[in-house]
Scaffold this active site. Structure first.
Site, PDB file in Angstrom:
ATOM      1  N   ASP A   1       5.271   5.293   2.428  1.00 44.67           N
ATOM      2  CA  ASP A   1       5.388   6.279   3.194  1.00 44.67           C
ATOM      3  C   ASP A   1       6.299   6.184   4.750  1.00 44.67           C
ATOM      4  OD1 ASP A   1       3.943   7.890   1.370  1.00 44.67           O
ATOM      5  OD2 ASP A   1       2.062   7.738   2.473  1.00 44.67           O
TER       6      ASP A   1
ATOM      7  N   SER B   1       2.203  12.967  -3.438  1.00 45.64           N
ATOM      8  CA  SER B   1       2.834  11.758  -3.322  1.00 45.64           C
ATOM      9  C   SER B   1       4.109  11.599  -4.057  1.00 45.64           C
ATOM     10  CB  SER B   1       1.967  10.603  -3.540  1.00 45.64           C
ATOM     11  OG  SER B   1       0.554  10.735  -2.777  1.00 45.64           O
TER      12      SER B   1
ATOM     13  N   SER C   1       0.798  -1.233   0.020  1.00 49.94           N
ATOM     14  CA  SER C   1      -0.019   0.088   0.265  1.00 49.94           C
ATOM     15  C   SER C   1       0.804   1.321  -0.030  1.00 49.94           C
ATOM     16  CB  SER C   1      -0.841  -0.209   1.228  1.00 49.94           C
ATOM     17  OG  SER C   1      -0.358   0.156   2.400  1.00 49.94           O
ATOM     18  N   LYS C   2       0.182   2.293  -0.146  1.00 54.09           N
ATOM     19  CA  LYS C   2       0.860   3.589  -0.268  1.00 54.09           C
ATOM     20  C   LYS C   2       1.499   4.091   1.281  1.00 54.09           C
ATOM     21  CE  LYS C   2       0.352   8.640  -0.911  1.00 54.09           C
ATOM     22  NZ  LYS C   2       0.930   8.858   0.604  1.00 54.09           N
ATOM     23  N   ARG C   3       0.679   3.314   2.294  1.00 53.92           N
ATOM     24  CA  ARG C   3       1.149   3.787   3.466  1.00 53.92           C
ATOM     25  C   ARG C   3       2.442   3.059   3.772  1.00 53.92           C
ATOM     26  NH1 ARG C   3      -2.799   1.748   5.964  1.00 53.92           N
ATOM     27  NH2 ARG C   3      -4.113   3.861   5.943  1.00 53.92           N
TER      28      ARG C   3
END
Length: 503
Positions: free
Chosen positions: A266, A286, A261-263
């Site tokens: 990050d 992003s 995921s993007k999380r």
């Protein structure tokens, strides 16, 4: 004569293209090129509520940057257009009614509130053969009432009528034969009168058929839909032209289980999108692989090996080599862990292989961001000295800033350790030598070394103070290579300032 291979990449413009979608596009491309076929780009934008402005352009730009060449479709054209599903509603409508007239689909008027009430009554509620008889649809209502409601503008959907108790076989090129009993399938919505557009399931099948798609290579998340799609092909009488399926495994988190995921990006500091994305809804930004300093060749090589392996031990492969070796049957059935550090390794390799001048050209915009004006010849010389120390293009600045900006402060820890009581006098002497020596790296090194030996100065002591004066800290490539680029005037100026400031 066998039909030529035709594959499609069909993303929805609901936001930035996830790196998992990039891998799907890449595998479609490698398969098409390997088989001498055609790669098509179709935009599946039937869900108007989720449409995000700019997402389509983002997808096209990402494909271009990565070198995934589209042969037909959005942005290219072709004989099977239009290639945006929102522009094909007149094409879909007859197929909806074809299914209804054949008894393969039916109109339903159940409101969102009625469906939610059913779900509250039964947590396992599913609109299917067991429940459709108790709902508001054309199977339970008189034909005259159905017509009256439609004519009066009552909102409705069209559902596919799934007959229970049938084993549906999906022939998957990666997973083999997958058999699912139709009893677990619900009567999926195929069309919504509210926006006069089909859902993914109908539009997907009709488009693949009309665009003569021979192979559907898509993510594992679509595997549960495959039996429904097989049934739809049969319902239309298109079983003989049904494409072959290949469902790719998921990209997993770098550690543990679960979908990437993007999380995760990050949290661990790596991009999950090919390009930087500006969210038009909230203004957030992003990161992307391109803007983070990755080379497209490295991203392609890295992604290709996440779920596929040629089996010959080779890791570094160009796009041409990937095409030559790619076999969809060798894709893994299990999820591929996203080893982002391996991605950095690939990028480091491709940076070292790239011509110094090309790397310099990629570095120039970063220099401009730091208000540095430098000619390509100088930047190329700097890149030649420092590029082996970096994984990403932006890291070149950290390793080479001192070439373009003289130090205005000196690292405290290095000063305490390297600048001795006699360093100032030694630097003055060194400056005198450098005033007249031939400005050549090898000549300077030999001359300074002879001076240190004649004076009995320790090489480490002198050179560490010299580096501090020129760089501002204890890092950097070979000192004589550094000053050869800086030039005599700048080198002497930096020595003089260090003596003045450090004493």
């Amino acid at each position: 004569m066998a039909q030529s291979v035709r594959v499609r990449f069909a993303p929805s413009p609901t936001g930035p293209l996830h790196i998992g979608g990039v891998r799907t596009a890449l595998y479609n491309y490698l398969f098409a090129r390997r088989m001498g076929g055609t790669m098509l780009l179709r935009i599946e934008d039937t869900d108007s509520n989720r449409f995000v402005p700019g997402a389509e352009d983002y997808i096209i730009e990402a494909m271009h940057w990565l070198g995934i060449d589209i042969d037909e479709g959005v942005g290219v054209g072709g004989n099977h257009g239009p290639y945006r599903q929102s522009e094909r509603r007149d094409i879909y409508r007859p197929y909806v009614w074809q299914l209804i007239e054949a008894g393969k689909a039916y109109v339903a008027f159940d409101s969102a509130e009625e469906l939610e009430a059913k779900r509250k009554e039964n947590g396992n509620f599913q609109y299917d053969a067991a429940t459709r008889g108790s709902m508001r649809n054309a199977l339970t209502m008189p034909a005259e009432e159905v017509k009256r409601l439609i004519d009066s503008g009552e909102r409705y959907v069209v559902r596919f009528k799934v007959e229970p108790g049938e084993d549906v076989e999906v022939d998957d090129m990666i997973r083999g034969k997958v058999i699912i009993n139709s009893s677990i399938l619900d009567d999926k919505v195929l069309y919504k009168s509210a926006d006069d557009l089909p859902t993914y399931h109908l539009a997907n099948i009709v488009d693949d058929h009309l665009m003569e798609i021979t192979h559907v290579i898509r993510g594992e998340e679509w595997l549960p839909s495959a039996p429904l799609h097989v049934l739809l092909y049969r319902a239309f009488g298109w079983a003989d032209t049904m494409p072959r399926f290949a469902h790719l495994s998921l990209l997993l988190k770098p550690e543990g289980n679960g979908k990437l995921s993007k999380r995760d990006g990050d949290r661990l500091g790596f991009p999950v999108f090919p390009l930087k994305w500006h969210n038009p809804a909230d203004g957030t930004i992003s990161s992307g692989y391109r803007e983070s300093g990755y080379l497209p060749e490295a991203v392609i090589n890295f992604l290709a090996l996440l779920g596929w392996n040629p089996g010959d031990g080779e890791e570094v492969m160009s796009m041409e080599q990937l095409i030559e070796k790619f076999q969809i049957e060798k894709c893994s059935r299990s999820g591929a862990k996203f080893d982002y550090e391996k991605g950095l390794w690939f990028n480091h390799h491709y940076l070292q292989e790239m011509a110094d001048q090309k790397v310099a050209e990629l570095f120039m915009p970063i220099l401009k961001q730091h208000q540095v004006e430098a000619d390509t010849t100088q930047v190329t010389a700097v890149v030649r000295l420092v590029k082996e120390r970096v994984n990403l293009i932006p890291e070149l600045w950290e390793q080479s800033a001192f070439f373009f900006q003289a130090p205005d402060t000196y690292d405290i820890a290095t000063v305490k350790k390297r600048w001795k009581s006699d360093s100032a006098s030694q630097m003055r002497e060194l400056g005198k030598i450098l005033e007249t020596v031939e400005w050549n790296s090898e000549v300077m090194e030999e001359t300074v070394k002879a001076w240190m030996e004649a004076k009995g100065y320790g090489m480490g002591k002198v050179m560490n103070a010299f580096r501090l004066a020129i760089v501002g800290e204890g890092k950097g490539p070979h000192m004589y290579d550094i000053i050869a680029i800086l030039g005599r005037e700048e080198t002497l100026r930096r020595i003089a300032r260090a003596v003045e400031v450090l004493g």
